[in-house]
Design a protein around this motif. Structure first.
Motif, PDB file in Angstrom:
ATOM      1  N   TYR A 229       8.803  -2.270  -0.104  1.00  0.00           N
ATOM      2  CA  TYR A 229       8.382  -3.184   0.898  1.00  0.00           C
ATOM      3  C   TYR A 229       6.984  -3.481   0.734  1.00  0.00           C
ATOM      4  CZ  TYR A 229      12.348  -1.957   3.798  1.00  0.00           C
ATOM      5  OH  TYR A 229      13.576  -1.734   4.297  1.00  0.00           O
ATOM      6  N   PHE A 230       6.201  -3.185  -0.176  1.00  0.00           N
ATOM      7  CA  PHE A 230       4.824  -3.640  -0.410  1.00  0.00           C
ATOM      8  C   PHE A 230       4.810  -4.998  -1.069  1.00  0.00           C
ATOM      9  CE2 PHE A 230       4.053   0.811   0.034  1.00  0.00           C
ATOM     10  CZ  PHE A 230       2.556   0.728   0.540  1.00  0.00           C
ATOM     11  N   THR A 231       5.932  -5.554  -1.259  1.00  0.00           N
ATOM     12  CA  THR A 231       5.981  -7.074  -1.783  1.00  0.00           C
ATOM     13  C   THR A 231       5.306  -7.876  -0.753  1.00  0.00           C
ATOM     14  OG1 THR A 231       7.467  -8.589  -2.946  1.00  0.00           O
ATOM     15  CG2 THR A 231       8.312  -7.406  -0.928  1.00  0.00           C
ATOM     16  N   LEU A 232       5.287  -7.294   0.504  1.00  0.00           N
ATOM     17  CA  LEU A 232       5.048  -8.283   1.875  1.00  0.00           C
ATOM     18  C   LEU A 232       3.641  -8.223   2.062  1.00  0.00           C
ATOM     19  CD1 LEU A 232       7.847  -7.105   4.186  1.00  0.00           C
ATOM     20  CD2 LEU A 232       7.664  -9.564   3.062  1.00  0.00           C
ATOM     21  N   VAL A 233       2.794  -7.269   1.360  1.00  0.00           N
ATOM     22  CA  VAL A 233       1.563  -6.933   1.766  1.00  0.00           C
ATOM     23  C   VAL A 233       0.372  -7.835   1.227  1.00  0.00           C
ATOM     24  CG1 VAL A 233       2.091  -4.698   2.189  1.00  0.00           C
ATOM     25  CG2 VAL A 233       0.526  -5.080   0.155  1.00  0.00           C
ATOM     26  N   ASP A 234      -0.746  -8.094   1.601  1.00  0.00           N
ATOM     27  CA  ASP A 234      -1.530  -9.152   1.039  1.00  0.00           C
ATOM     28  C   ASP A 234      -2.760  -8.298   0.489  1.00  0.00           C
ATOM     29  OD1 ASP A 234      -2.994  -8.261   3.308  1.00  0.00           O
ATOM     30  OD2 ASP A 234      -3.243 -10.122   4.389  1.00  0.00           O
ATOM     31  N   ASN A 235      -2.900  -7.046   0.446  1.00  0.00           N
ATOM     32  CA  ASN A 235      -3.909  -6.420  -0.335  1.00  0.00           C
ATOM     33  C   ASN A 235      -3.779  -5.732  -1.477  1.00  0.00           C
ATOM     34  OD1 ASN A 235      -2.773  -4.714   1.376  1.00  0.00           O
ATOM     35  ND2 ASN A 235      -4.649  -3.618   2.203  1.00  0.00           N
ATOM     36  N   LEU A 236      -2.657  -5.956  -2.205  1.00  0.00           N
ATOM     37  CA  LEU A 236      -2.486  -5.512  -3.664  1.00  0.00           C
ATOM     38  C   LEU A 236      -3.257  -5.927  -4.467  1.00  0.00           C
ATOM     39  CD1 LEU A 236       1.381  -5.723  -3.909  1.00  0.00           C
ATOM     40  CD2 LEU A 236       0.008  -3.721  -3.126  1.00  0.00           C
ATOM     41  N   ASP A 237      -3.882  -5.141  -5.905  1.00  0.00           N
ATOM     42  CA  ASP A 237      -4.731  -5.834  -6.649  1.00  0.00           C
ATOM     43  C   ASP A 237      -3.757  -6.773  -7.598  1.00  0.00           C
ATOM     44  OD1 ASP A 237      -3.360  -4.616  -9.226  1.00  0.00           O
ATOM     45  OD2 ASP A 237      -4.308  -2.750  -8.292  1.00  0.00           O
ATOM     46  N   ALA A 238      -4.593  -7.537  -8.246  1.00  0.00           N
ATOM     47  CA  ALA A 238      -3.767  -8.711  -8.808  1.00  0.00           C
ATOM     48  C   ALA A 238      -2.804  -8.392  -9.912  1.00  0.00           C
ATOM     49  CB  ALA A 238      -4.801  -9.748  -9.547  1.00  0.00           C
ATOM     50  N   GLU A 239      -2.958  -7.153 -10.537  1.00  0.00           N
ATOM     51  CA  GLU A 239      -1.929  -6.902 -11.469  1.00  0.00           C
ATOM     52  C   GLU A 239      -0.789  -6.273 -10.844  1.00  0.00           C
ATOM     53  OE1 GLU A 239      -1.852  -3.708 -15.277  1.00  0.00           O
ATOM     54  OE2 GLU A 239      -3.269  -3.070 -13.776  1.00  0.00           O
ATOM     55  N   THR A 240      -1.024  -5.583  -9.844  1.00  0.00           N
ATOM     56  CA  THR A 240       0.178  -5.276  -9.008  1.00  0.00           C
ATOM     57  C   THR A 240       1.025  -6.052  -8.287  1.00  0.00           C
ATOM     58  OG1 THR A 240      -1.010  -2.875  -8.598  1.00  0.00           O
ATOM     59  CG2 THR A 240       0.995  -3.566  -7.383  1.00  0.00           C
ATOM     60  N   ARG A 241       0.086  -6.998  -7.933  1.00  0.00           N
ATOM     61  CA  ARG A 241       0.857  -8.414  -7.388  1.00  0.00           C
ATOM     62  C   ARG A 241       1.691  -8.968  -8.266  1.00  0.00           C
ATOM     63  NH1 ARG A 241       2.494  -9.340  -2.546  1.00  0.00           N
ATOM     64  NH2 ARG A 241       4.267  -9.665  -3.747  1.00  0.00           N
ATOM     65  N   THR A 242       1.258  -8.920  -9.687  1.00  0.00           N
ATOM     66  CA  THR A 242       2.275  -9.792 -10.580  1.00  0.00           C
ATOM     67  C   THR A 242       3.472  -8.959 -10.635  1.00  0.00           C
ATOM     68  OG1 THR A 242       0.023 -10.690 -11.792  1.00  0.00           O
ATOM     69  CG2 THR A 242       2.265 -10.730 -12.933  1.00  0.00           C
ATOM     70  N   VAL A 243       3.492  -7.818 -10.642  1.00  0.00           N
ATOM     71  CA  VAL A 243       4.723  -7.127 -10.753  1.00  0.00           C
ATOM     72  C   VAL A 243       5.880  -7.330  -9.714  1.00  0.00           C
ATOM     73  CG1 VAL A 243       5.956  -4.981 -10.776  1.00  0.00           C
ATOM     74  CG2 VAL A 243       3.571  -5.175 -11.965  1.00  0.00           C
ATOM     75  N   PHE A 244       5.247  -7.485  -8.369  1.00  0.00           N
ATOM     76  CA  PHE A 244       6.110  -7.686  -7.237  1.00  0.00           C
ATOM     77  C   PHE A 244       6.782  -9.055  -7.436  1.00  0.00           C
ATOM     78  CE2 PHE A 244       4.155  -3.962  -5.500  1.00  0.00           C
ATOM     79  CZ  PHE A 244       5.176  -3.134  -4.877  1.00  0.00           C
TER      80      PHE A 244
END
Length: 453
Positions: A229-244
């Motif tokens: 569900y963290f695919t929806l959040v806006d405060n992941l770090d850039a590397e993690t965001r890329t994974v999602f």
């Protein structure tokens, strides 16, 4: 008042609305011994005192998140019907609600076409994912990191599939170099990618694994039971965001609505990107699938009887709290992540503690400093115990020395594992309670360290 009760008054109104749908039936007399019910129900309430306060913001221990009010109410409401989502005969309305709710989850990951369903939890969801993988790529190994959930190796044993563990890096993530070497030497049919390991919340490097997939042609099954569900959040770090952002490229995916999806246990979900996978489930039942030519969910699931109540609760939750970026559901999840970052920052700056790496989701891992690894473990256990006395409930995790390679701490590794303190800050309320959480942790740590001198 620590338990939410105001919403209960809506249940009576909803029950009366539900009864209208069956008003053409002959009346049935219900005889209920309220006095007997009261005695037993109050005894249940007394027995339930013997629990940790999972619902309270001072509980920051294991992966236990209370269901939202609408999920509780919708689940209870459906129990007056008690639908079974195996076949439309047993759960007509709730089956339709399950299909709609699962489609919303698939859409959250960028899948407009899919096949999938709810199940009793992440274990069964992963079992179905690996069962399909074995069918599509038979006689090949399934590989997963040695920090993935233990259920993958157990499932492979149940399904008689050879299992290949993959070493992790110093951040508890699947090591891509080790995976490449294994792919060159072993016949790997499927690689399990974990999005939120149980111990540390680590995120495996999916973009790099996708690159290897293009060369070695294996399937990718994602275990996002905790982190999906963290695919929806806006405060992941850039590397993690890329994974999602890469999740739409995988073959199958598991997510648990009963973790961050605000649902009661048990509610897991398995999704396959290729809808033709449904053919693998195909079976015949001489007494089940006759009421409709529509798809019966039992035709695409390994489990037979399944709680329609879970589907009703999930549908209602997503109706009230849509799975959209910047919506209330996403905002609340972002608060949980922010709470974890704030706690991590305070721990990281404190000279009494060691931190191996920053949280990628909402799980924080740390340990008290000491000369020996065994002493660190003893101090962690004391802080855990003393924190509970102060109503701050933590968890613990035993982690290998390799995860501390980047800390530059001088530790005498008299044992190869160290017991760390671990917290899952899953509730949005944790953000407002960080000062209280920290002040209690500070007080307890001082007491334990002073007593150890």
């Amino acid at each position: 008042m620590t338990l939410e009760k105001a919403s209960l008054k809506l249940l009576q109104e909803a029950l009366e609305r539900l009864e209208i749908g069956f008003q053409g039936l002959p009346e049935v007399e219900h005889t209920t011994n309220l006095d007997a019910l009261r005695i037993v129900l109050l005894e249940v309430a007394e027995r339930m005192h013997d629990n940790y306060p999972y619902h309270h913001p001072l509980y920051i221990g294991q992966m236990l998140k209370p269901p939202t009010e609408i999920a509780r109410l919708a689940y209870m409401l459906s129990l007056w019907i008690n639908p079974n989502n195996h076949a439309l005969d047993g759960g007509k309305a709730s089956s339709a609600m399950e299909k709609e709710a699962v489609a919303e989850i698939a859409k959250m990951f960028g899948w407009n076409t899919h096949v999938g369903h709810l199940c009793s939890g992440g274990t069964i969801a992963n079992l179905e994912g690996l069962w399909v993988a074995r069918t599509l790529v038979p006689n090949k190994k399934i590989a997963a990191s040695n920090h993935s959930h233990y259920t993958h190796q157990r499932i492979c044993g149940v399904l008689n599939i050879p299992f290949q563990p993959i070493p992790c890096d110093s951040r508890s993530r699947l090591d891509v170099g080790s995976l490449k070497k294994i792919l060159e030497e072993e016949d790997i049919g499927t690689v399990v990618v974990t999005i939120g390991t149980t111990a540390t919340g680590a995120i495996d490097p999916l973009p790099d694994i996708l690159e290897l997939q293009s060369e070695y042609r294996f399937r990718i099954h994602v275990d996002a039971a905790y982190g999906g569900y963290f695919t929806l959040v806006d405060n992941l770090d850039a590397e993690t965001r890329t994974v999602f952002d890469c999740l739409k490229e995988v073959d199958s995916l598991v997510v648990d609505p009963h973790k961050h999806g605000l649902q009661p246990y048990g509610c897991g979900c398995i999704l396959f990107k290729d809808s033709s996978v449904a053919r693998i489930y195909k079976h015949d039942s001489p007494y089940t699938y006759f009421s409709s030519d529509e798809l019966h969910l039992g035709e695409i699931s390994l489990e037979c009887s399944r709680a329609g109540a879970s589907a009703v609760a999930l549908w209602a939750t997503q109706r009230l709290l849509p799975l959209t970026p910047k919506g209330k559901f996403a905002t609340d999840l972002s608060k949980a992540r922010k709470a974890a970052l704030l706690l991590f920052e305070r721990i990281q700056k404190d000279p009494r503690f060691i931190v191996a790496f920053a949280p990628e989701l909402d799980i924080v891992i740390w340990a008290p400093k000491a000369k020996n690894a065994s002493e660190i473990s003893l101090l962690s256990k004391e802080i855990f115990k003393e924190s509970a006395v102060k109503n701050l409930h933590l968890a613990m995790a035993e982690l290998p020395r390799e995860l501390f390679a980047d800390t530059k701490q001088e530790i005498n590794w008299d044992v190869n594992y160290v017991t760390c303190l671990r917290s899952c800050l899953m509730k949005p309320e944790h953000l407002d309670w960080i000062d209280r959480i920290w002040s209690t942790l500070d007080l307890v740590t001082n007491k334990v360290l002073n007593n150890s001198i």
